[in-house]
Design a protein around this motif. Structure first.
Motif, short mmCIF file in Angstrom:
data_model
loop_
_atom_site.label_atom_id
_atom_site.label_comp_id
_atom_site.label_asym_id
_atom_site.label_seq_id
_atom_site.Cartn_x
_atom_site.Cartn_y
_atom_site.Cartn_z
N ALA A 43 -78.12 -6.24 -92.57
CA ALA A 43 -77.96 -5.32 -91.44
C ALA A 43 -79.10 -4.31 -91.40
O ALA A 43 -79.65 -3.94 -92.43
CB ALA A 43 -76.63 -4.59 -91.57
N GLY A 44 -79.42 -3.89 -90.20
CA GLY A 44 -80.37 -2.79 -90.02
C GLY A 44 -79.85 -1.96 -88.87
O GLY A 44 -79.84 -2.41 -87.73
N HIS A 45 -79.33 -0.78 -89.18
CA HIS A 45 -78.73 0.07 -88.16
C HIS A 45 -79.61 1.31 -87.97
O HIS A 45 -79.90 2.01 -88.94
CB HIS A 45 -77.30 0.46 -88.55
N VAL A 53 -86.18 9.11 -86.90
CA VAL A 53 -85.58 7.77 -86.93
C VAL A 53 -85.04 7.48 -88.34
O VAL A 53 -85.74 7.64 -89.33
CB VAL A 53 -86.63 6.71 -86.55
N HIS A 54 -83.79 7.07 -88.41
CA HIS A 54 -83.17 6.70 -89.70
C HIS A 54 -82.79 5.23 -89.62
O HIS A 54 -82.01 4.84 -88.75
CB HIS A 54 -81.91 7.53 -89.96
N LYS A 55 -83.32 4.43 -90.55
CA LYS A 55 -82.97 3.01 -90.59
C LYS A 55 -82.08 2.77 -91.80
O LYS A 55 -82.50 3.02 -92.94
CB LYS A 55 -84.23 2.16 -90.68
N LEU A 56 -80.89 2.30 -91.57
CA LEU A 56 -79.93 2.10 -92.66
C LEU A 56 -79.63 0.62 -92.83
O LEU A 56 -79.50 -0.11 -91.84
CB LEU A 56 -78.63 2.84 -92.34
N HIS A 57 -79.50 0.19 -94.08
CA HIS A 57 -79.18 -1.21 -94.34
C HIS A 57 -77.81 -1.37 -94.99
O HIS A 57 -77.10 -2.33 -94.76
CB HIS A 57 -80.27 -1.85 -95.19
N LEU A 58 -77.46 -0.43 -95.85
CA LEU A 58 -76.15 -0.50 -96.52
C LEU A 58 -75.30 0.74 -96.27
O LEU A 58 -74.08 0.65 -96.17
CB LEU A 58 -76.34 -0.71 -98.03
N LEU A 59 -75.94 1.90 -96.22
CA LEU A 59 -75.16 3.13 -96.02
C LEU A 59 -74.54 3.14 -94.63
O LEU A 59 -75.21 2.81 -93.65
CB LEU A 59 -76.06 4.37 -96.17
N PRO A 60 -73.27 3.48 -94.52
CA PRO A 60 -72.62 3.55 -93.21
C PRO A 60 -73.30 4.57 -92.29
O PRO A 60 -73.89 5.56 -92.74
CB PRO A 60 -71.20 3.97 -93.56
N SER A 61 -73.21 4.31 -90.99
CA SER A 61 -73.96 5.10 -90.01
C SER A 61 -73.39 6.49 -89.75
O SER A 61 -73.89 7.20 -88.88
CB SER A 61 -74.04 4.33 -88.68
#
Ligand code: GDP
Ligand code: IMO
Ligand code: MG
Length: 435
Positions: A43-45, A53-61
């Motif tokens: 995932a990339g949120h 800009v914050h790109k998250l892969h595992l941490l919840p949004s």
């Protein structure tokens, strides 16, 4: 928007990258918990707040709100190195994360990542074009019951026993079956992962227990999906899917909550469509128009940087998503990207060898050969951020009338209301339909 609910869920209604992260970040002020329930760092949120800009892969949004608790459920496969680097990223800025990680979530090891690439390459036309993050092989080990879970990294004796067996199994599989003599240092990986376990330990606990107690205490929970409906391993475009269930039902298994705890399911729908990876996408547009959507929408993978394939909204697919997920409403994103187009096609059904198809076909050959039949809707003038800010002050009714007709057509054809419209990547560029 969530005032009447104890809980709500946000999931992807298409092929992923619909803008789930943005919608979750927007809704987080209304809840106490944000809990992810499946997937991993495939995932990339993306969250955008005041230009950052914050790109998250595992941490919840929900992570940007310090007073909210973020939860990583048992349904995830965790690459601890990626998780720790995301934690570090916040903690070096002095932000202590209020986070709970399930002791039952599974762990991704380096051999999973190696195998992921090898298997996907071997599959040729049947490949999914994975993110090469080890997701499939880690879920395969979970299903086969040889996986290692977060809690195992907290107990040296158990970890040693399980790791010894798993490592030998993988080494031999790679060597004998795949004819690969890949050098993996058993002791080094063991030590490295034991240390990862120490770093994760302060966050680890019983997710099901805490969430159920929180809901009983009147706390509000937002469930965060990753990927999208068409990537679901049962209901998606199999075999071009991911290896987890991505649909609404997966929140129950991925967090240990009963279906009676789910009050609302919001499906995020991009106002057009994008797909990263391989497999049939009936409404894909190639050539100049496809490139136009990709460039204007900046459709490049958040995780892998790969160009996303773009296309038009597909009502066969969307009606299916509404049914499979039991969507109570939709959040339509990136409608700003369509501004300035004269006509916007929407697929209402498919044709396959002369016959009309209204339901999503399971047969791969039909998926490959069906042709979308489009209805063309009138476009609206292009609007910039300043225009949208003025509209936001006035509310949904102030949107261009042809844009509202486009949204109404999607809503009518899917028999599902639209609760949110997103008109830009920024948190503030969001309009509540009844707001
Ligand atoms: P996710 O995986 O569903 O969270 O979506 P991604 O973050 O991978 O991709 C969505 C991209 O679109 C991100 O770059 C977002 O910042 C951006 N985005 C989200 N909503 C909007 C919107 O309404 N308009 C525009 N222009 N960009 C948006
Ligand atoms: P978010 O949460 C878009 C796709 C990959 C590939 C298939 C399998 O950001 O929407 P995997 O690595 O999971 O085994 O790859 O699924 N895929 C995604 N596409 N968005 C995602 O996540 C995705 N996660 C996986 O491209 O086709
Ligand atoms: Mg994404």
């Amino acid at each position: 928007m969530l005032q009447n609910y104890r809980t709500a869920m946000v999931i992807g209604a298409q092929w992923g990258d619909e803008g789930k992260g943005k919608i979750i970040d927007y809704l987080t002020p209304e809840v106490d918990y944000v809990a992810r329930f499946q997937g991993g760092n495939n995932a990339g949120h993306t969250l955008v707040v005041d230009g950052e800009v914050h790109k998250l892969h595992l941490l919840p949004s929900g992570v940007l709100y310090k007073d909210k608790r973020i939860v990583i459920g048992n349904g995830l496969v965790i690459d601890p190195e990626v998780l720790i680097s995301e934690i570090d990223n916040f903690e070096t800025k002095g932000i202590k994360l209020n986070m709970l990680i399930s002791e039952r979530a599974h762990i991704i090891f380096p051999f999973h990542i190696i195998m992921d690439g090898m298997i996907d390459e071997y599959k040729g036309k049947l490949a999914a074009g994975t993110t090469r993050r080890g997701i499939g092989p880690a879920y395969a080990d979970k299903a086969e019951r040889s996986g290692i879970r977060v809690i195992d990294l907290m107990n040296k004796k158990v970890f040693e026993e399980k790791f010894d067996q798993l490592f030998e199994l993988k080494k031999n599989t790679l060597r004998k079956l795949y004819k690969q003599n890949i050098r993996l240092n058993k002791k080094e990986i063991f030590e490295q992962y034991w240390n990862f376990g120490k770093r994760m330990k302060p966050y680890v606990g019983d997710v099901s227990l805490e969430l159920n107690e929180a809901i009983a205490d009147g706390k509000k929970v937002l469930f965060e999906g990753a990927q999208g409906t068409m990537l679901d391993n049962d209901h998606g475009a199999y075999p071009h899917t991911t290896s987890s269930n991505t649909i609404a039902g997966a929140a129950c298994t991925g967090l240990g909550i009963g279906p009676d705890k789910i009050d609302a399911v919001i499906g995020v729908v991009k106002a057009y469509l994008s797909r990263v990876g391989t497999g049939p996408v009936p409404t894909e547009v190639k050539g100049k128009l496809g490139n136009y959507l990709r460039e204007r929408g900046q459709e490049y993978g958040t995780t892998t940087g790969r160009p996303r394939r773009c296309g038009w909204v597909d009502l066969v697919q969307l009606r299916y998503a509404c049914r499979i997920n039991g969507l109570t409403s939709m959040a339509v994103t990136k409608i700003d990207i369509l501004g300035g187009l004269k006509k916007i096609p929407i697929a209402t059904h498919y044709k396959y060898k002369g016959s009309v198809i209204k339901e999503l076909p399971a047969d791969l050959n039909v998926q490959r050969l069906c042709k979308p039949v489009y209805k063309e809707l009138a476009g609206w003038k292009d609007l910039n951020e300043a225009d949208f800010k003025k509209i936001i002050d006035k509310g949904y009714k102030a949107l261009p009338s042809r844009m509202k007709l486009y949204l109404k057509f999607i809503s009518d054809q899917t028999n599902t209301p639209i609760s949110l419209v997103s008109v830009g990547a920024e948190r503030k560029l969001t309009i509540e339909v009844n707001g």
